[in-house]
Scaffold this active site. Structure first.
Site, PDB file in Angstrom:
ATOM      1  CG  ASP A 152      -1.839  -1.150   1.293  1.00 20.05           C
ATOM      2  OD1 ASP A 152      -2.150  -1.697   0.226  1.00 20.05           O
ATOM      3  OD2 ASP A 152      -2.259  -1.519   2.415  1.00 20.05           O
TER       4      ASP A 152
HETATM    5  N1  URA Z   1      -1.176  -6.022   3.739  1.00 12.63           N
HETATM    6  C1  URA Z   1      -1.681  -4.776   3.782  1.00 12.63           C
HETATM    7  O1  URA Z   1      -2.725  -4.532   4.370  1.00 12.63           O
HETATM    8  N2  URA Z   1      -1.007  -3.808   3.153  1.00 12.63           N
HETATM    9  C2  URA Z   1       0.172  -4.002   2.510  1.00 12.63           C
HETATM   10  O2  URA Z   1       0.742  -3.056   1.957  1.00 12.63           O
HETATM   11  C3  URA Z   1       0.679  -5.302   2.474  1.00 12.63           C
HETATM   12  C4  URA Z   1      -0.011  -6.301   3.110  1.00 12.63           C
END
Ligand code: URA
Length: 239
Positions: free
Chosen positions: A103
């Site tokens: 993310d």
């Molecule tokens: N899980 C998440 O919620 N976000 C990420 O960036 C990676 C794994």
């Protein structure tokens, strides 16, 4: 065997026609021979030198990046900065792309490569590659959360998750181990047990740890043995 101009263009430093110009000018040595014809073929692993300096002409390239917050795990975006913006143009030209996504606000280990098969193998839940995340939550996690993760959570929208592992740490922090990569997976798993995630960092993929020498936004090429480490994890998370 690959044509000399194609081999040299793989470096990302020269276009195919620039490579032909360099070869015709006698500035290129491949496997110890000075090449004069762009169409001459050479083994893929042969050492390529331009004006006496070695140039990396491997077909597939693999990088680890210490992803900072605020940058998209994408190859290009009209408005936002992407992880590719952290790489120089000659490497961007090779068609490297993130292996899976983190993310925008997640930091830590991100792999990039132009080897689609490798990327697919890392991402596929069938490969069972375990990713470890360090999370900071709004509320302290405990053994009951570890149990719920181990059983396999059902997320708010009904999505079923494979069994995962949660290890509570001091100070509202915990380690989470997952072997699939659903959208916002770790955050949604933590939300499902009532422990909203405030910060998330990926520390490892399989047996490959983020190099602590890399500062945020820095990257380096993977060593050959590190590529196998990705598929070589000793963590057991059940299921
Ligand atoms: N899980 C998440 O919620 N976000 C990420 O960036 C990676 C794994």
């Amino acid at each position: 065997m690959t044509r000399a101009d194609k081999l040299l263009a793989r470096s990302g430093l020269y276009t195919r026609s620039e490579a032909r110009g360099l070869i015709r000018a006698g500035r290129v040595t491949i496997g110890g021979c000075t090449v004069s014809k762009p169409e001459d073929k050479f083994p893929d692993g042969a050492a390529v030198l331009v004006d006496g300096s070695e140039v990396n002409c491997e077909e597939f390239r693999y990088f680890m990046l210490s992803k900072p917050a605020g940058i998209l795990s994408a190859t290009d975006d009209s408005r936002a900065r992407t992880v590719l913006d952290l790489f120089p143009p000659e490497l961007r030209r090779l068609g490297i792309a993130p292996v899976g996504r983190l993310d925008k606000d997640t930091t830590g280990l991100l792999l990039l490569t132009n080897d689609g098969d490798f990327a697919h193998r890392v991402i596929s839940p069938k490969s069972g590659v375990v990713k470890r995340y360090l999370a900071r939550t709004a509320v302290q996690t405990g053994p009951e959360d570890a149990e719920a993760f181990a059983e396999g959570l059902t997320l708010a929208d009904g999505t079923r998750c494979l069994p995962a592992r949660l290890e509570p740490l001091e100070g509202c922090r915990c380690l989470v181990y997952v072997r699939e990569g659903k959208y916002h997976q770790v955050k949604r798993m933590l939300a499902a047990v009532g422990k909203p995630c405030l910060e998330l960092r990926r520390e490892s993929i399989g047996g490959l740890e983020l190099d602590p020498a890399l500062g945020e936004g820095e990257w380096r090429e993977l060593r050959q043995f590190e590529r196998s480490l990705v598929f070589n994890s000793s963590v057991y998370i059940g299921g």
